[in-house]
Motif scaffolding. Structure first.
Motif, PDB file in Angstrom:
ATOM      1  N   ALA A   1       0.814  -1.080  -0.041  1.00 42.32           N
ATOM      2  CA  ALA A   1      -0.039   0.035   0.120  1.00 42.32           C
ATOM      3  C   ALA A   1       0.973   1.225  -0.118  1.00 42.32           C
ATOM      4  N   ARG A   2       2.006   1.126   0.886  1.00 38.98           N
ATOM      5  CA  ARG A   2       2.883   2.252   0.850  1.00 38.98           C
ATOM      6  C   ARG A   2       3.409   2.587  -0.716  1.00 38.98           C
ATOM      7  N   ALA A   3       3.751   1.556  -1.399  1.00 36.91           N
ATOM      8  CA  ALA A   3       4.303   1.771  -2.363  1.00 36.91           C
ATOM      9  C   ALA A   3       3.455   2.224  -3.466  1.00 36.91           C
ATOM     10  N   SER A   4       2.352   1.905  -3.540  1.00 38.04           N
ATOM     11  CA  SER A   4       1.083   2.123  -4.416  1.00 38.04           C
ATOM     12  C   SER A   4       0.710   3.731  -3.980  1.00 38.04           C
ATOM     13  N   ASP A   5       0.645   4.134  -2.845  1.00 38.83           N
ATOM     14  CA  ASP A   5       0.509   5.567  -2.413  1.00 38.83           C
ATOM     15  C   ASP A   5       1.527   6.241  -2.868  1.00 38.83           C
ATOM     16  N   ALA A   6       2.502   6.165  -2.905  1.00 39.25           N
ATOM     17  CA  ALA A   6       3.751   7.144  -3.177  1.00 39.25           C
ATOM     18  C   ALA A   6       3.932   7.115  -4.768  1.00 39.25           C
ATOM     19  N   LEU A   7       2.817   6.563  -5.593  1.00 35.40           N
ATOM     20  CA  LEU A   7       2.996   6.772  -6.904  1.00 35.40           C
ATOM     21  C   LEU A   7       2.146   7.916  -7.471  1.00 35.40           C
ATOM     22  N   PRO A   8       2.381   8.084  -8.616  1.00 40.28           N
ATOM     23  CA  PRO A   8       1.212   9.315  -9.198  1.00 40.28           C
ATOM     24  C   PRO A   8      -0.063   8.626  -9.270  1.00 40.28           C
ATOM     25  N   GLU A   9      -1.121   9.529  -9.244  1.00 41.41           N
ATOM     26  CA  GLU A   9      -2.480   8.867  -9.251  1.00 41.41           C
ATOM     27  C   GLU A   9      -2.683   7.978 -10.361  1.00 41.41           C
ATOM     28  N   GLY A  10      -2.471   7.990 -11.606  1.00 40.73           N
ATOM     29  CA  GLY A  10      -3.023   7.427 -12.677  1.00 40.73           C
ATOM     30  C   GLY A  10      -2.114   6.033 -12.584  1.00 40.73           C
ATOM     31  N   GLN A  11      -1.051   5.800 -11.886  1.00 36.51           N
ATOM     32  CA  GLN A  11      -0.256   4.470 -11.814  1.00 36.51           C
ATOM     33  C   GLN A  11      -0.382   3.819 -10.518  1.00 36.51           C
ATOM     34  N   ARG A  12      -1.482   4.078  -9.845  1.00 40.17           N
ATOM     35  CA  ARG A  12      -1.553   3.159  -8.506  1.00 40.17           C
ATOM     36  C   ARG A  12      -2.470   2.054  -8.689  1.00 40.17           C
ATOM     37  N   LEU A  13      -2.246   0.985  -7.522  1.00 38.90           N
ATOM     38  CA  LEU A  13      -3.212  -0.058  -7.603  1.00 38.90           C
ATOM     39  C   LEU A  13      -4.532   0.548  -7.325  1.00 38.90           C
ATOM     40  N   GLN A  14      -5.711  -0.263  -8.092  1.00 39.40           N
ATOM     41  CA  GLN A  14      -7.028   0.213  -7.657  1.00 39.40           C
ATOM     42  C   GLN A  14      -7.631  -0.818  -6.534  1.00 39.40           C
ATOM     43  N   HIS A  15      -7.122  -2.148  -6.564  1.00 41.33           N
ATOM     44  CA  HIS A  15      -7.652  -3.035  -5.716  1.00 41.33           C
ATOM     45  C   HIS A  15      -6.433  -3.827  -5.027  1.00 41.33           C
ATOM     46  N   LEU A  16      -6.572  -4.296  -3.806  1.00 45.80           N
ATOM     47  CA  LEU A  16      -5.497  -4.939  -2.846  1.00 45.80           C
ATOM     48  C   LEU A  16      -6.596  -5.943  -2.165  1.00 45.80           C
ATOM     49  N   ILE A  17      -6.282  -7.309  -2.704  1.00 41.57           N
ATOM     50  CA  ILE A  17      -6.955  -8.326  -1.728  1.00 41.57           C
ATOM     51  C   ILE A  17      -5.687  -9.076  -0.862  1.00 41.57           C
ATOM     52  N   VAL A  18      -6.301  -8.962   0.418  1.00 43.37           N
ATOM     53  CA  VAL A  18      -5.269  -9.300   1.533  1.00 43.37           C
ATOM     54  C   VAL A  18      -5.790 -10.623   2.290  1.00 43.37           C
ATOM     55  N   THR A  19      -5.144 -11.571   2.525  1.00 47.85           N
ATOM     56  CA  THR A  19      -5.265 -12.863   3.247  1.00 47.85           C
ATOM     57  C   THR A  19      -4.216 -12.748   4.453  1.00 47.85           C
ATOM     58  N   GLN A  20      -5.118 -13.194   5.642  1.00 49.70           N
ATOM     59  CA  GLN A  20      -4.245 -13.415   6.994  1.00 49.70           C
ATOM     60  C   GLN A  20      -3.965 -14.940   6.592  1.00 49.70           C
ATOM     61  N   PHE A  21      -2.480 -15.315   7.305  1.00 50.32           N
ATOM     62  CA  PHE A  21      -2.147 -16.754   7.051  1.00 50.32           C
ATOM     63  C   PHE A  21      -3.190 -17.648   7.916  1.00 50.32           C
ATOM     64  N   THR A  22      -3.817 -17.237   8.909  1.00 43.61           N
ATOM     65  CA  THR A  22      -4.736 -18.167   9.550  1.00 43.61           C
ATOM     66  C   THR A  22      -6.002 -18.396   8.730  1.00 43.61           C
ATOM     67  N   ASP A  23      -6.243 -17.790   7.654  1.00 48.08           N
ATOM     68  CA  ASP A  23      -7.186 -18.089   6.680  1.00 48.08           C
ATOM     69  C   ASP A  23      -7.085 -19.506   6.153  1.00 48.08           C
ATOM     70  N   ALA A  24      -5.750 -19.980   6.339  1.00 48.66           N
ATOM     71  CA  ALA A  24      -5.477 -21.350   5.427  1.00 48.66           C
ATOM     72  C   ALA A  24      -5.215 -22.386   6.696  1.00 48.66           C
ATOM     73  N   PHE A  25      -4.968 -22.295   7.936  1.00 52.03           N
ATOM     74  CA  PHE A  25      -4.776 -23.366   8.899  1.00 52.03           C
ATOM     75  C   PHE A  25      -5.388 -22.860  10.141  1.00 52.03           C
ATOM     76  N   ASP A  26      -5.362 -24.090  10.938  1.00 47.23           N
ATOM     77  CA  ASP A  26      -5.809 -23.717  12.336  1.00 47.23           C
ATOM     78  C   ASP A  26      -4.628 -22.973  13.268  1.00 47.23           C
ATOM     79  N   GLY A  27      -4.609 -22.040  13.856  1.00 40.31           N
ATOM     80  CA  GLY A  27      -3.680 -21.632  14.549  1.00 40.31           C
ATOM     81  C   GLY A  27      -3.277 -22.461  15.977  1.00 40.31           C
ATOM     82  N   ASN A  28      -4.065 -23.273  16.271  1.00 34.07           N
ATOM     83  CA  ASN A  28      -3.965 -24.275  17.559  1.00 34.07           C
ATOM     84  C   ASN A  28      -3.358 -25.362  17.214  1.00 34.07           C
ATOM     85  N   VAL A  29      -2.701 -25.792  16.113  1.00 34.57           N
ATOM     86  CA  VAL A  29      -2.105 -27.114  15.621  1.00 34.57           C
ATOM     87  C   VAL A  29      -0.875 -27.340  16.506  1.00 34.57           C
TER      88      VAL A  29
END
Length: 566
Positions: A133-161
């Motif tokens: 996000a910092r990289a994108s925000d530092a860019l000129p307006e027309g060159q930035r990301l429009q969408h960022l999809i974010v996952t947590q590691f725990t979306d994929a496993f049980d943290g209590n393993v």
């Protein structure tokens, strides 16, 4: 008959006809054949082939709902995880192009991976999202990301393993911390769970063999990293060839610890496993104790790695408690395997370490040692369907057997060229005997058996534990430090990594005596991927220069080599 053909793996063809389909079809077919079989195991959580395909289709539909169209480039910035595999194949299913990015990159470096491929969408993990996000925000307006999809590691496993599948204690904060989603200037941030809950329409897949599939970046002697244009066909060839070479089947169990953002992990491990329907035991990064436990617990048969991993595993105080008897093939590259370590592996387990060689431009292997006829400190023989030669770098004429020259490669795995860089593409190829050959930039020789050996580098590059560091890129970043007038990056010997990065720095007169070597190193850690950071900084009054004013890096490198510093 070529001399290396007498060492060719028995029952394997010299050339293959890969499927004339997209890479997505490999996943679709494995899910059709083995719906309930484990595709991925991540800290004890199993994802079946049917689950993997369904998740990739939902994410592909979500990407299309965000406006991703055929041929669009999507940034994928992740460590090894089930989400990386899902996202990689979702991008392909949406007929888009994967831009794999090293998660060690910092915001300053990440800007280039957004602007150069004109990416508007990126997928990442929550621990890295702020940097992107910092990289994108530092860019000129027309060159930035429009969408960022974010996952947590725990979306994929049980943290209590617990038990053998549990992550190391030192990883728990990294893996289990739930990070708040960052804001994205002028764009939207989406939670992974929301994306995978999407049930909107998914357009028909139309990508074919000649369409672009991945755009991995490679650095070079000058300037910023360049995108390597790979089609579905070039990746498909090496996915199939790697599966055949390692005798992978649906019963194969692979330990996947080499990073899948890197060409070797992506093609020789992930894509080959998906093609074969093999099970992937994922590790997000290296830890010798976890690796030993996972090989024992899941009866791992195939292990692709870099030699430093084997050195580290053999040095574990718990090594005797690991059961490695299930291993059938063990291979890798990126750096030479020390002979004594290879011998110990063979004496203990009868395993021959099979080294290979390839580049981002060749979709991983262009050369590979046959498992039954390996030579140590050797690149191997030309891979399936591949014609490799050694030529004089000046005349581009083939040199006699045994003589040093530049290694050049022709084959279906070779990339199409550099993204937006027609001059660089033209310089990288030439014609010989009516074939288009790629110039590797590595110097080598061929022995009487047709095996290739590397002897030197034509290109200026540092090889630190298999990570390739390009001095020009590090220098360009270091020049942004307010105290640095000039910097020259060279290799210094390292007992563990083989080579490490050293910076010879000239300070601005206004800053002399005001900044320490350690402060320069600390600044570098904040501004570049950790493997590029100089381990050693040496201050100098001036850098040696040629009559035309160019820095004579080679004279600094030669002086460093004479010191024999370890």
């Amino acid at each position: 008959m070529r001399p290396h053909h007498k060492f060719w793996p028995p029952r394997l063809p010299h050339a293959i006809t890969p499927p004339a389909t997209s890479l997505w079809q490999n996943l679709a077919i494995s899910a059709l054949r083995y719906p309930d079989k484990p595709a991925i195991v991540f800290f004890g959580t199993v994802m079946t082939w049917a689950q993997l395909k369904a998740a990739a289709e939902r994410l592909a539909a979500y990407l299309q709902s965000l406006g991703v169209q055929k041929g669009d480039r999507v940034v994928l910035n992740m460590q090894n995880s089930p989400q990386l595999v899902v996202a990689h194949f979702a991008i392909l299913r949406a007929d888009a192009v994967v831009v794999p990015v090293n998660p060690m990159n910092r915001a300053e470096e990440l800007k280039h991976y957004i602007t150069d491929p004109d990416a508007k969408v990126a997928i990442t993990t929550a621990d890295l999202a702020g940097e992107l996000a910092r990289a994108s925000d530092a860019l000129p307006e027309g060159q930035r990301l429009q969408h960022l999809i974010v996952t947590q590691f725990t979306d994929a496993f049980d943290g209590n393993v617990e038990g053998n599948d549990a992550p190391p204690e030192t990883w728990r904060d990294w893996l289990l911390t739930h990070h708040a989603l960052p804001a994205l200037a002028g764009g939207q941030v989406h939670a992974w769970k929301d994306a995978l809950a999407f049930d909107g329409p998914l357009a028909e897949a139309t990508a074919g063999p000649q369409d672009l599939s991945v755009l991995p970046y490679t650095s070079g002697t000058t300037g910023l990293p360049k995108g390597c244009m790979h089609t579905h066909a070039s990746i498909m060839h090496n996915a199939v060839a790697c599966a055949l070479w390692s005798v992978a089947t649906a019963e194969t169990v692979g330990l996947v610890v080499v990073p899948m953002f890197h060409i070797t992990g992506m093609v020789a491990v992930m894509h080959a496993s998906v093609y074969a329907g093999a099970t992937m035991i994922l590790m997000p990064r290296w830890d010798r104790e976890l690796a030993g436990r996972l090989i024992s617990r899941w009866k791992v048969t195939n292990f692709t790695n870099i030699p430093t991993m084997i050195i580290d595993l053999l040095a574990s105080p718990n090594f005797a408690s690991f059961d490695l008897t299930s291993l059938k093939t063990i291979s890798g590259g990126g750096a030479a395997m020390p002979q004594a370590v290879a011998q110990r592996l063979f004496d203990a387990y009868g395993l021959r370490y099979a080294e290979g060689y390839g580049l981002t431009e060749t979709a991983a292997p262009s050369h590979q040692n046959p498992v039954d006829h390996t030579k140590q400190q050797c690149l191997g023989i030309p891979f399936m369907s591949t014609d490799a030669r050694v030529v004089d770098p000046e005349t581009l004429k083939e040199v006699p057997q045994g003589e040093q020259g530049e290694i050049v490669i022709h084959g279906p795995e070779v990339f199409q060229g550099y993204w937006k860089r027609p001059e660089a593409t033209e310089a990288a190829f030439f014609e010989l005997d009516g074939k288009r050959f790629f110039r590797s930039g590595d110097l080598g020789r061929v022995d009487e058996d047709g095996y290739f050996f590397i002897t030197d580098r034509l290109k200026r590059m540092i090889n630190a534990s298999g990570f390739k560091v390009w001095p020009a890129e590090v220098e360009a970043l270091m020049f942004k430090h307010p105290a640095i007038q000039e910097a020259c990056i060279i290799a210094t010997k390292d007992a563990y990594r083989g080579e490490s990065v050293k910076a010879v720095v000239v300070l601005r007169p206004s800053h002399q005596g005001q900044v320490s070597e350690q402060e320069i190193i600390d600044w570098c850690r904040d501004h570049m991927a950790v493997y590029k950071v100089p381990r050693v900084v040496e201050f100098a009054d001036a850098l040696p220069k040629s009559g035309s004013g160019k820095v004579m890096w080679r004279s600094l490198q030669e002086a460093e080599a004479k010191t024999g510093v370890m």
